[in-house]
Design a protein around this motif. Structure first.
Motif, PDB file in Angstrom:
ATOM      1  N   GLN A  36      28.980  66.030  10.396  1.00 52.07           N
ATOM      2  CA  GLN A  36      27.946  65.819   9.444  1.00 52.07           C
ATOM      3  C   GLN A  36      26.607  66.028  10.280  1.00 52.07           C
ATOM      4  O   GLN A  36      25.544  66.264   9.373  1.00 52.07           O
ATOM      5  CB  GLN A  36      27.937  64.157   9.282  1.00 52.07           C
ATOM      6  CG  GLN A  36      27.029  63.617   8.096  1.00 52.07           C
ATOM      7  CD  GLN A  36      27.511  62.108   8.103  1.00 52.07           C
ATOM      8  OE1 GLN A  36      28.436  61.469   8.542  1.00 52.07           O
ATOM      9  NE2 GLN A  36      26.681  61.409   7.321  1.00 52.07           N
ATOM     10  N   TRP A  85      22.644  59.697  11.589  1.00 49.37           N
ATOM     11  CA  TRP A  85      21.378  60.200  10.783  1.00 49.37           C
ATOM     12  C   TRP A  85      20.310  60.402  11.709  1.00 49.37           C
ATOM     13  O   TRP A  85      19.867  61.729  11.679  1.00 49.37           O
ATOM     14  CB  TRP A  85      21.118  59.160   9.838  1.00 49.37           C
ATOM     15  CG  TRP A  85      20.086  59.268   9.010  1.00 49.37           C
ATOM     16  CD1 TRP A  85      19.625  60.445   8.100  1.00 49.37           C
ATOM     17  CD2 TRP A  85      18.576  58.472   9.318  1.00 49.37           C
ATOM     18  NE1 TRP A  85      18.353  60.245   7.614  1.00 49.37           N
ATOM     19  CE2 TRP A  85      17.548  59.333   8.201  1.00 49.37           C
ATOM     20  CE3 TRP A  85      18.279  57.561   9.968  1.00 49.37           C
ATOM     21  CZ2 TRP A  85      16.386  58.933   8.108  1.00 49.37           C
ATOM     22  CZ3 TRP A  85      16.935  57.169   9.845  1.00 49.37           C
ATOM     23  CH2 TRP A  85      16.105  57.814   9.015  1.00 49.37           C
ATOM     24  N   VAL A 145      15.464  56.882   2.540  1.00 49.17           N
ATOM     25  CA  VAL A 145      16.574  56.995   3.024  1.00 49.17           C
ATOM     26  C   VAL A 145      17.582  56.053   2.592  1.00 49.17           C
ATOM     27  O   VAL A 145      17.142  54.839   2.289  1.00 49.17           O
ATOM     28  CB  VAL A 145      16.715  57.188   4.756  1.00 49.17           C
ATOM     29  CG1 VAL A 145      16.395  55.669   5.305  1.00 49.17           C
ATOM     30  CG2 VAL A 145      18.010  57.351   5.158  1.00 49.17           C
ATOM     31  N   TRP A 169      21.000  49.975   9.835  1.00 49.29           N
ATOM     32  CA  TRP A 169      20.452  50.226   8.587  1.00 49.29           C
ATOM     33  C   TRP A 169      19.861  49.070   8.178  1.00 49.29           C
ATOM     34  O   TRP A 169      19.022  49.027   7.298  1.00 49.29           O
ATOM     35  CB  TRP A 169      21.843  50.491   7.843  1.00 49.29           C
ATOM     36  CG  TRP A 169      22.435  52.024   7.986  1.00 49.29           C
ATOM     37  CD1 TRP A 169      23.378  52.205   8.081  1.00 49.29           C
ATOM     38  CD2 TRP A 169      21.448  53.165   7.699  1.00 49.29           C
ATOM     39  NE1 TRP A 169      23.638  53.785   8.290  1.00 49.29           N
ATOM     40  CE2 TRP A 169      22.507  54.250   7.762  1.00 49.29           C
ATOM     41  CE3 TRP A 169      20.233  53.502   7.538  1.00 49.29           C
ATOM     42  CZ2 TRP A 169      22.100  55.619   7.792  1.00 49.29           C
ATOM     43  CZ3 TRP A 169      19.901  54.775   7.262  1.00 49.29           C
ATOM     44  CH2 TRP A 169      20.802  55.808   7.553  1.00 49.29           C
ATOM     45  N   THR A 172      21.060  63.849  13.694  1.00 44.65           N
ATOM     46  CA  THR A 172      20.751  64.963  12.901  1.00 44.65           C
ATOM     47  C   THR A 172      19.355  65.204  12.744  1.00 44.65           C
ATOM     48  O   THR A 172      19.219  66.175  12.862  1.00 44.65           O
ATOM     49  CB  THR A 172      21.230  64.579  11.129  1.00 44.65           C
ATOM     50  OG1 THR A 172      22.638  64.363  11.234  1.00 44.65           O
ATOM     51  CG2 THR A 172      20.980  65.802  10.477  1.00 44.65           C
TER      52      THR A 172
END
Length: 193
Positions: free
Chosen positions: A163, A74, A65, A8, A77
């Motif tokens: 998720q 993420w 994001v 991140w 996904t």
């Protein structure tokens, strides 16, 4: 206190215009993402294309994001959704492959996984078993296949899988149970279990 996710942090740098951060993310995730997509699609060429498209989407989302959860969740996904889109497209546009079934490379060479000490007869036997397991996984319905691959190969938790797939933890548990049951049945028919 939870340590900050370095991926991140790379996304934050990318959003600020540091394109080297994308290279760092690709170096870190490209191989794992490629093998994940190989397992989902059963096709190395499609997996490579989808992996590249995943990183294009990461780049496009760089300033939109917001870090939430793990970066890997993420990323998987995005890759899973791209794989689903490809599967839908393939159902609408069927083609006939000119390749022999064994011509495609689905994942790492088996010798690399087994090591060189394995006797040649055993290597061949294991290769055949791996091919049959891989074929059985590819025949699973998409939701079961995705769940199984994320759990067994990517080692995501039930919550992370929920998720990625946009479902509940209970659905993940049920899909894993059904996927394993289907695989046992398919492999028992081939007398592998």
């Amino acid at each position: 206190m939870i340590a900050p996710d370095p991926d991140w942090e790379l996304m934050t740098r990318l959003a600020k215009g540091n394109d080297q951060a994308l290279s760092a993310l690709m170096d870190r995730w490209q191989e794992r993402l490629f093998f994940f997509l190989c397992r989902l699609t059963g096709d190395a060429a499609s997996a490579a294309d989808l992996a590249q498209e995943t990183f294009v989407r990461v780049y496009e989302a760089r300033s939109k994001v917001r870090p939430k959860g793990r970066f890997s969740t993420w990323l998987f996904t995005i890759a899973t959704n791209l794989s689903r889109n490809l599967a839908r497209w393939r159902r609408r546009h069927p083609t006939v492959s000119l390749e022999a079934p064994g011509d495609r490379e689905h994942s790492r060479p088996l010798e690399e996984l087994l090591g060189s000490e394995t006797p040649p007869g055993t290597q061949l036997e294991r290769r055949e078993i791996c091919e049959q397991v891989r074929a059985a996984v590819l025949l699973l319905p998409e939701p079961l296949k995705e769940t199984l691959i994320l759990f067994e190969y990517e080692e995501l938790s039930y919550e992370e899988i929920a998720q990625v797939l946009g479902c509940s933890r209970k659905i993940v548990e049920m899909r894993l149970y059904r996927a394993r049951k289907s695989l046992r049945k398919a492999l028992a028919r081939k007398q592998l279990l």
